[in-house]
Design a protein around this motif. Structure first.
Motif, mmCIF file in Angstrom:
data_model
loop_
_atom_site.group_PDB
_atom_site.id
_atom_site.type_symbol
_atom_site.label_atom_id
_atom_site.label_comp_id
_atom_site.label_asym_id
_atom_site.label_seq_id
_atom_site.Cartn_x
_atom_site.Cartn_y
_atom_site.Cartn_z
ATOM 1 N N PRO A 9 -1.630 2.498 29.538
ATOM 2 C CA PRO A 9 -1.565 1.066 29.242
ATOM 3 C C PRO A 9 -0.135 0.535 29.313
ATOM 4 N N THR A 11 2.406 -3.430 29.879
ATOM 5 C CA THR A 11 2.495 -4.822 30.315
ATOM 6 C C THR A 11 2.717 -4.871 31.831
ATOM 7 N N LEU A 38 -2.057 -4.989 30.038
ATOM 8 C CA LEU A 38 -2.313 -5.839 28.873
ATOM 9 C C LEU A 38 -2.389 -7.299 29.298
ATOM 10 N N LYS A 43 2.628 -12.983 25.266
ATOM 11 C CA LYS A 43 3.850 -12.237 25.597
ATOM 12 C C LYS A 43 4.674 -12.965 26.661
ATOM 13 N N PHE A 71 -6.898 -5.320 30.021
ATOM 14 C CA PHE A 71 -7.580 -5.319 28.725
ATOM 15 C C PHE A 71 -6.895 -6.284 27.783
ATOM 16 N N GLY A 73 -7.210 -7.186 23.255
ATOM 17 C CA GLY A 73 -7.717 -6.578 22.021
ATOM 18 C C GLY A 73 -7.085 -5.214 21.796
ATOM 19 N N LEU A 75 -6.162 -1.413 21.937
ATOM 20 C CA LEU A 75 -6.125 -0.396 22.990
ATOM 21 C C LEU A 75 -7.148 0.721 22.743
ATOM 22 N N ASN A 107 -2.449 3.847 16.362
ATOM 23 C CA ASN A 107 -3.648 4.086 17.182
ATOM 24 C C ASN A 107 -4.475 5.240 16.605
ATOM 25 N N LEU A 110 -6.372 4.073 13.704
ATOM 26 C CA LEU A 110 -7.505 3.229 14.105
ATOM 27 C C LEU A 110 -8.649 4.052 14.689
HETATM 28 O O1 PNS Z 1 4.460 -1.902 28.443
HETATM 29 P P1 PNS Z 1 4.428 -2.193 26.966
HETATM 30 O O2 PNS Z 1 4.670 -3.669 26.726
HETATM 31 O O3 PNS Z 1 5.367 -1.328 26.172
HETATM 32 O O4 PNS Z 1 2.915 -1.851 26.471
HETATM 33 C C1 PNS Z 1 2.525 -2.076 25.131
HETATM 34 C C2 PNS Z 1 1.011 -1.867 24.947
HETATM 35 C C3 PNS Z 1 0.224 -2.703 25.926
HETATM 36 C C4 PNS Z 1 0.685 -0.406 25.149
HETATM 37 C C5 PNS Z 1 0.679 -2.280 23.484
HETATM 38 O O5 PNS Z 1 1.220 -3.544 23.231
HETATM 39 C C6 PNS Z 1 -0.819 -2.315 23.183
HETATM 40 O O6 PNS Z 1 -1.475 -1.305 23.192
HETATM 41 N N1 PNS Z 1 -1.354 -3.538 22.914
HETATM 42 C C7 PNS Z 1 -2.768 -3.738 22.594
HETATM 43 C C8 PNS Z 1 -2.979 -4.000 21.097
HETATM 44 C C9 PNS Z 1 -2.960 -2.698 20.349
HETATM 45 O O7 PNS Z 1 -3.919 -1.953 20.388
HETATM 46 N N2 PNS Z 1 -1.782 -2.385 19.717
HETATM 47 C C10 PNS Z 1 -1.506 -1.091 19.101
HETATM 48 C C11 PNS Z 1 -2.076 -0.892 17.728
HETATM 49 S S1 PNS Z 1 -1.837 -2.220 16.644
#
Ligand code: PNS
Length: 161
Positions: A9, A11, A38, A43, A71, A73, A75, A107, A110
């Motif tokens: 995952p 950005t 994402l 952002k 995606f 919401g 991850l 994560n 969760l």
């Molecule tokens: O390339 P990045 O910006 O460092 O990626 C960050 C990403 C997309 C991995 C992270 O922001 C993400 O997983 N966002 C979805 C929401 C989520 O599940 N956040 C983590 C637990 S709160």
């Protein structure tokens, strides 16, 4: 659950050679990689989701076993929807560690079934990030060699060079 598909995952605003190095190395470990972009307009990315998707698909069009998806919401919920249990992330300097550690632990809180796996970046990409590359490109700095040619072109277009 045993699963050899990993979700990568990010950005990806935009994809860089550092990301591609992680993709190529991950494919030596996993059977399939799902690149999950994402979709979070808050952002305020430079490139739209469609532009980011297009660039990644173009760059990886000759590679098998890659799915490019987006995606929003949580991850971990997305990972489960994709029938995977692995989140793959690249690690650069120590400065990445704190954020990645926090995210991996959240994560895990969760969903304990989802495992976070990290690949250390190749030393060539140690100092690069989408953010710093965009900054250099915004002042017409030479970023060739840090991003694929198509991304180089798109960055130039975006900044009017
Ligand atoms: O390339 P990045 O910006 O460092 O990626 C960050 C990403 C997309 C991995 C992270 O922001 C993400 O997983 N966002 C979805 C929401 C989520 O599940 N956040 C983590 C637990 S709160």
């Amino acid at each position: 659950m045993s699963c050899k598909a990993a979700v990568y995952p990010g950005t990806f605003d935009p994809i860089t050679n550092g990301h591609l190095s992680i993709v190529n190395r991950a494919l030596k470990i996993f059977d399939k990689l799902i690149i999950a972009i994402l979709n979070n307009p808050q952002k305020e990315p430079l490139f739209t989701l469609e532009e980011r998707t297009y660039m990644i698909k173009e760059v990886l069009k000759d590679r098998d076993n890659i799915e490019v998806d987006s995606f929003d919401g949580l991850l971990v919920d997305y990972v489960v929807r994709k029938n995977s249990n692995v989140v793959l992330r690249g690690l650069r300097a120590m400065s990445d560690f704190e954020y990645e550690f926090q995210m991996a632990l959240m994560n895990r809180k969760l969903n304990r079934e989802v495992q976070s796996i990290f690949l250390m970046t190749d030393y060539k990409w140690f100092y690069t990030s989408s953010t710093i590359i965009k900054e250099a490109a915004s002042f017409n700095g030479d970023i060739s060699g840090l991003v694929p040619p198509i991304v180089c072109r798109k960055l130039k277009e975006k900044f009017g060079y």
